[in-house]
Design a protein around this motif. Structure first.
Motif, PDB file in Angstrom:
ATOM      1  N   ARG A  40       0.858  -1.184   0.000  1.00  0.00           N
ATOM      2  CA  ARG A  40       0.000   0.000   0.000  1.00  0.00           C
ATOM      3  C   ARG A  40       0.888   1.226   0.000  1.00  0.00           C
ATOM      4  N   ASN A  41       0.468   2.265  -0.688  1.00  0.00           N
ATOM      5  CA  ASN A  41       1.240   3.501  -0.718  1.00  0.00           C
ATOM      6  C   ASN A  41       0.756   4.444   0.378  1.00  0.00           C
ATOM      7  N   ALA A  42       1.708   5.103   1.006  1.00  0.00           N
ATOM      8  CA  ALA A  42       1.355   6.117   1.997  1.00  0.00           C
ATOM      9  C   ALA A  42       0.840   7.354   1.277  1.00  0.00           C
ATOM     10  N   ARG A  43      -0.035   8.084   1.953  1.00  0.00           N
ATOM     11  CA  ARG A  43      -0.487   9.376   1.438  1.00  0.00           C
ATOM     12  C   ARG A  43       0.464  10.459   1.951  1.00  0.00           C
ATOM     13  N   LYS A  44       0.446  11.593   1.277  1.00  0.00           N
ATOM     14  CA  LYS A  44       1.375  12.664   1.624  1.00  0.00           C
ATOM     15  C   LYS A  44       1.251  13.076   3.093  1.00  0.00           C
ATOM     16  N   VAL A  47       3.103  10.799   5.305  1.00  0.00           N
ATOM     17  CA  VAL A  47       4.560  10.982   5.259  1.00  0.00           C
ATOM     18  C   VAL A  47       4.983  11.950   6.355  1.00  0.00           C
ATOM     19  N   TYR A  48       4.248  13.049   6.477  1.00  0.00           N
ATOM     20  CA  TYR A  48       4.584  14.035   7.507  1.00  0.00           C
ATOM     21  C   TYR A  48       4.304  13.506   8.914  1.00  0.00           C
ATOM     22  N   ALA A  49       3.311  12.666   9.056  1.00  0.00           N
ATOM     23  CA  ALA A  49       3.053  12.031  10.353  1.00  0.00           C
ATOM     24  C   ALA A  49       4.209  11.095  10.723  1.00  0.00           C
ATOM     25  N   PHE A  50       4.727  10.364   9.747  1.00  0.00           N
ATOM     26  CA  PHE A  50       5.887   9.494   9.996  1.00  0.00           C
ATOM     27  C   PHE A  50       7.101  10.329  10.400  1.00  0.00           C
ATOM     28  N   ALA A  51       7.332  11.428   9.691  1.00  0.00           N
ATOM     29  CA  ALA A  51       8.483  12.279  10.001  1.00  0.00           C
ATOM     30  C   ALA A  51       8.396  12.798  11.431  1.00  0.00           C
ATOM     31  N   LYS A  52       7.207  13.202  11.830  1.00  0.00           N
ATOM     32  CA  LYS A  52       7.018  13.704  13.195  1.00  0.00           C
ATOM     33  C   LYS A  52       7.240  12.590  14.210  1.00  0.00           C
ATOM     34  N   ALA A  53       6.673  11.417  13.958  1.00  0.00           N
ATOM     35  CA  ALA A  53       6.813  10.291  14.888  1.00  0.00           C
ATOM     36  C   ALA A  53       8.272   9.876  15.054  1.00  0.00           C
ATOM     37  N   TYR A  54       9.006   9.846  13.946  1.00  0.00           N
ATOM     38  CA  TYR A  54      10.401   9.405  13.987  1.00  0.00           C
ATOM     39  C   TYR A  54      11.379  10.544  14.250  1.00  0.00           C
ATOM     40  N   LYS A  55      10.838  11.773  14.320  1.00  0.00           N
ATOM     41  CA  LYS A  55      11.675  12.964  14.555  1.00  0.00           C
ATOM     42  C   LYS A  55      12.787  13.062  13.513  1.00  0.00           C
ATOM     43  N   ILE A  56      12.380  12.977  12.253  1.00  0.00           N
ATOM     44  CA  ILE A  56      13.326  13.115  11.147  1.00  0.00           C
ATOM     45  C   ILE A  56      12.854  14.256  10.241  1.00  0.00           C
ATOM     46  N   ASN A  62       9.778  13.173   2.605  1.00  0.00           N
ATOM     47  CA  ASN A  62       8.914  13.456   1.464  1.00  0.00           C
ATOM     48  C   ASN A  62       9.635  13.150   0.148  1.00  0.00           C
ATOM     49  N   LYS A  63      10.911  13.489   0.073  1.00  0.00           N
ATOM     50  CA  LYS A  63      11.701  13.186  -1.120  1.00  0.00           C
ATOM     51  C   LYS A  63      11.763  11.678  -1.354  1.00  0.00           C
ATOM     52  N   ARG A  64      11.994  10.914  -0.299  1.00  0.00           N
ATOM     53  CA  ARG A  64      12.023   9.447  -0.435  1.00  0.00           C
ATOM     54  C   ARG A  64      10.675   8.921  -0.914  1.00  0.00           C
ATOM     55  N   TRP A  65       9.599   9.490  -0.389  1.00  0.00           N
ATOM     56  CA  TRP A  65       8.245   9.087  -0.776  1.00  0.00           C
ATOM     57  C   TRP A  65       8.005   9.390  -2.259  1.00  0.00           C
ATOM     58  N   LEU A  66       8.404  10.584  -2.695  1.00  0.00           N
ATOM     59  CA  LEU A  66       8.218  10.960  -4.095  1.00  0.00           C
ATOM     60  C   LEU A  66       9.047  10.082  -5.028  1.00  0.00           C
ATOM     61  N   VAL A  67      10.263   9.787  -4.632  1.00  0.00           N
ATOM     62  CA  VAL A  67      11.102   8.887  -5.435  1.00  0.00           C
ATOM     63  C   VAL A  67      10.412   7.535  -5.589  1.00  0.00           C
ATOM     64  N   ASP A  68       9.827   7.044  -4.517  1.00  0.00           N
ATOM     65  CA  ASP A  68       9.122   5.766  -4.572  1.00  0.00           C
ATOM     66  C   ASP A  68       7.945   5.831  -5.545  1.00  0.00           C
ATOM     67  N   LYS A  69       7.223   6.947  -5.550  1.00  0.00           N
ATOM     68  CA  LYS A  69       6.102   7.112  -6.473  1.00  0.00           C
ATOM     69  C   LYS A  69       6.589   7.123  -7.924  1.00  0.00           C
ATOM     70  N   VAL A  70       7.709   7.787  -8.178  1.00  0.00           N
ATOM     71  CA  VAL A  70       8.269   7.827  -9.527  1.00  0.00           C
ATOM     72  C   VAL A  70       8.715   6.433  -9.955  1.00  0.00           C
ATOM     73  N   ILE A  71       9.353   5.725  -9.051  1.00  0.00           N
ATOM     74  CA  ILE A  71       9.773   4.347  -9.355  1.00  0.00           C
ATOM     75  C   ILE A  71       8.568   3.511  -9.748  1.00  0.00           C
ATOM     76  N   GLU A  72       7.503   3.631  -8.982  1.00  0.00           N
ATOM     77  CA  GLU A  72       6.295   2.852  -9.269  1.00  0.00           C
ATOM     78  C   GLU A  72       5.746   3.182 -10.662  1.00  0.00           C
ATOM     79  N   LEU A  73       5.796   4.437 -11.030  1.00  0.00           N
ATOM     80  CA  LEU A  73       5.301   4.848 -12.345  1.00  0.00           C
ATOM     81  C   LEU A  73       6.189   4.367 -13.499  1.00  0.00           C
ATOM     82  N   LEU A  74       7.493   4.362 -13.282  1.00  0.00           N
ATOM     83  CA  LEU A  74       8.431   4.133 -14.384  1.00  0.00           C
ATOM     84  C   LEU A  74       9.081   2.757 -14.420  1.00  0.00           C
ATOM     85  N   LYS A  75       8.846   1.939 -13.412  1.00  0.00           N
ATOM     86  CA  LYS A  75       9.596   0.680 -13.308  1.00  0.00           C
ATOM     87  C   LYS A  75       9.419  -0.251 -14.501  1.00  0.00           C
TER      88      LYS A  75
END
Length: 98
Positions: A40-44, A47-56, A62-75
């Motif tokens: 399942r893909n995370a929603r945008k 992503v910010y909820a994960f960043a807050k939870a992990y304090k990153i 968000n960049k990692r999430w977007l890269v994953d979306k591009v990979i899914e589109l172009l693989k």
């Protein structure tokens, strides 16, 4: 490393259970498990909820999430680099025009 794998690694390095992250991100454990396994893909906003939870850095995650979306589109495309180059040109032109 895909986005879900990255999240799982973050969680495991902290020795957190799925239910702990689920509580911190306000989602159920089944959904979180699916995101971590790439089923399942995370929603945008997640992503910010994960960043807050992990304090990153949210922008880095968000960049990692977007890269994953591009990979899914172009693989499965024959020439993904040409598509990326064309998209980059279009984006640059849009920036010039605005």
């Amino acid at each position: 490393m895909r986005f879900g794998e990255y999240l799982r690694n973050l969680r495991e390095r902290r020795n957190w259970l799925l239910r702990e992250v689920a509580a911190k991100t306000n989602m159920d454990t089944a959904l979180l498990s699916k995101i971590e396994r790439g089923h399942r893909n995370a929603r945008k906003e997640q992503v910010y909820a994960f960043a807050k939870a992990y304090k990153i850095d949210p922008e880095e995650l968000n960049k990692r999430w977007l890269v994953d979306k591009v990979i899914e589109l172009l693989k499965d495309e024959e020439n993904p680099q040409a598509i990326l180059n064309a998209a980059e040109k279009e984006i640059n032109q849009m920036k010039k025009d605005s």
